[in-house]
Design a protein around this motif. Sequence first.
Motif, short mmCIF file in Angstrom:
data_model
loop_
_atom_site.label_atom_id
_atom_site.label_comp_id
_atom_site.label_asym_id
_atom_site.label_seq_id
_atom_site.Cartn_x
_atom_site.Cartn_y
_atom_site.Cartn_z
N GLU A 1 17.00 -19.01 -23.11
CA GLU A 1 18.22 -18.23 -23.34
C GLU A 1 18.31 -17.77 -24.80
O GLU A 1 18.94 -16.76 -25.11
CB GLU A 1 19.46 -19.05 -22.99
CG GLU A 1 19.42 -19.76 -21.64
CD GLU A 1 19.35 -18.81 -20.46
OE1 GLU A 1 19.76 -17.65 -20.61
OE2 GLU A 1 18.87 -19.24 -19.39
N ARG A 2 17.66 -18.52 -25.70
CA ARG A 2 17.71 -18.18 -27.13
C ARG A 2 16.92 -16.91 -27.44
O ARG A 2 17.07 -16.34 -28.52
CB ARG A 2 17.19 -19.35 -27.98
CG ARG A 2 18.10 -20.58 -27.94
CD ARG A 2 17.58 -21.70 -28.84
NE ARG A 2 17.52 -21.32 -30.24
CZ ARG A 2 18.56 -21.30 -31.06
NH1 ARG A 2 19.76 -21.67 -30.63
NH2 ARG A 2 18.43 -20.93 -32.31
N VAL B 1 26.57 -16.25 -31.34
CA VAL B 1 26.98 -17.62 -31.66
C VAL B 1 27.00 -18.46 -30.39
O VAL B 1 27.91 -18.29 -29.56
CB VAL B 1 28.39 -17.63 -32.31
CG1 VAL B 1 28.76 -19.05 -32.74
CG2 VAL B 1 28.49 -16.66 -33.47
N PRO B 2 26.03 -19.37 -30.19
CA PRO B 2 26.15 -20.29 -29.06
C PRO B 2 27.42 -21.12 -29.23
O PRO B 2 27.71 -21.60 -30.33
CB PRO B 2 24.90 -21.17 -29.17
CG PRO B 2 23.92 -20.35 -29.98
CD PRO B 2 24.78 -19.57 -30.94
N ALA B 3 28.22 -21.27 -28.17
CA ALA B 3 29.51 -21.95 -28.27
C ALA B 3 29.77 -22.73 -26.98
O ALA B 3 29.65 -22.17 -25.89
CB ALA B 3 30.62 -20.93 -28.52
N PHE C 1 15.99 -15.75 -16.79
CA PHE C 1 14.53 -15.74 -16.86
C PHE C 1 14.02 -14.60 -17.73
O PHE C 1 13.03 -13.94 -17.39
CB PHE C 1 13.93 -15.70 -15.44
CG PHE C 1 14.42 -16.84 -14.58
CD1 PHE C 1 14.12 -18.16 -14.92
CD2 PHE C 1 15.21 -16.62 -13.46
CE1 PHE C 1 14.58 -19.22 -14.15
CE2 PHE C 1 15.69 -17.67 -12.70
CZ PHE C 1 15.37 -18.98 -13.05
N ILE C 2 14.68 -14.36 -18.87
CA ILE C 2 14.25 -13.27 -19.75
C ILE C 2 12.92 -13.61 -20.42
O ILE C 2 12.27 -12.73 -20.98
CB ILE C 2 15.32 -12.90 -20.80
CG1 ILE C 2 15.74 -14.12 -21.63
CG2 ILE C 2 16.53 -12.24 -20.14
CD1 ILE C 2 16.69 -13.76 -22.78
N PRO D 1 14.51 -9.51 -22.86
CA PRO D 1 15.46 -9.89 -23.92
C PRO D 1 16.11 -8.67 -24.55
O PRO D 1 17.33 -8.66 -24.79
CB PRO D 1 14.58 -10.65 -24.93
CG PRO D 1 13.46 -11.21 -24.09
CD PRO D 1 13.18 -10.14 -23.07
N GLY D 2 15.34 -7.61 -24.79
CA GLY D 2 15.90 -6.39 -25.36
C GLY D 2 16.87 -5.70 -24.41
O GLY D 2 17.90 -5.18 -24.83
N ARG D 3 16.54 -5.72 -23.11
CA ARG D 3 17.45 -5.08 -22.15
C ARG D 3 18.77 -5.84 -22.06
O ARG D 3 19.84 -5.23 -21.93
CB ARG D 3 16.78 -4.97 -20.77
CG ARG D 3 15.74 -3.86 -20.70
CD ARG D 3 15.32 -3.57 -19.27
NE ARG D 3 14.57 -4.65 -18.67
CZ ARG D 3 13.25 -4.82 -18.77
NH1 ARG D 3 12.52 -3.95 -19.46
NH2 ARG D 3 12.66 -5.84 -18.20
N LEU D 4 18.69 -7.19 -22.13
CA LEU D 4 19.94 -7.97 -22.11
C LEU D 4 20.75 -7.67 -23.36
O LEU D 4 21.98 -7.46 -23.29
CB LEU D 4 19.63 -9.47 -22.00
CG LEU D 4 20.85 -10.39 -22.02
CD1 LEU D 4 21.85 -10.04 -20.91
CD2 LEU D 4 20.42 -11.86 -21.91
#
Length: 293
Positions: free
Chosen positions: A24-25, A39-41, A273-274, A281-284
């Motif tokens: 996910e990172r 910011v992961p929260a 599953f990026i 990742p770029g599309r997200l």
Amino acid sequence: MMRDRIARVALATCADFPDLEAPERLVLDPLRDRGIEPVPAVWDDPSIDWSGFDLVVLRGTWDYAERLVEFMTWVRRADTVTTVLNPPEVVEWNTDKRYLAELARHDVPIVPTTFLAPHDAPVLPTSGEYVVKPTVSAGSRDTARYLAGRDDAVASAHAERLLAAGREVMVQPYVDTVDDHGETALLYLGGRFSHAIRKGPLLESGAAPTTELFAQETIDPRIPTTADHAVGDAVMAHLTGRFGTLLYARVDLLEGPDGPMVLEVELTEPSLFIQSDDGAPGRLADAISGRLG
Ligand SMILES: Nc1ncnc2c1ncn2[C@@H]1O[C@H](COP(=O)(O)OP(=O)(O)O)[C@@H](O)[C@H]1O
Ligand SMILES: [Mg+2]
């Protein structure tokens, strides 16, 4: 649209993964490249001021299933001081798998499912292999596979335990094509098909449900068939008509005798599953960026 300051986007996660899981990172740098501060929260951290974010994206809130009321209360409240995506009404619809019946009414093929409500007697199949699981669940928790005639007592006890806890239960035939063909997940970002993966089978015959937060999965890239795309697109057409364009969606399919059938639709906090597709990742990040300003 140009913003006069850097947008802050919360990626909502759970206390077990406060910094998000490694896959996910992968969206963090693409977001930064687009001038966004990610910011992961942790969703149930009371010290977080959600109004300090331009957007909250649900990413790793995997511990909500047993705390659905608390989770929904938080989603709705956060959405009054910022924007939560997917939005509360989508999360509400999606966290209970009885939505499968709605999809079936709109001619989407689904895995054949019997729903049991807490006052119902657990009537279970008398032949073949089948799956018992709660309508509200994630990560394969409380989900098990049984063989009629061999596992009846254990299966009944499982269903009764869930029903006694006030949870609704679903019973499905075990779709055994999952053993070799696996499960196909179609990922849609910003309402458009992005990529797909194959997920290996997760349920061992007669084994107890996982005690982990989620069962360990085997993931490989997959090129969907035309039929897979058609079912995924039919689900998305229904959802877009009901809710508008979704930031992210995952449609999980099992192969049935007449073609692909929907096992579940993940609109709350799906693994996207990026890591399985170079462009994902770029599309997200593009899809998230498109929701700002
Ligand atoms: N009817 C079924 N036939 C075969 N496998 C199933 C069936 N239902 C669930 N499974 C297996 O259990 C896993 C978890 O079930 P699923 O319905 O996806 O719930 P969740 O992912 O929300 O916990 C699936 O990925 C699949 O491997
Ligand atoms: Mg699943």
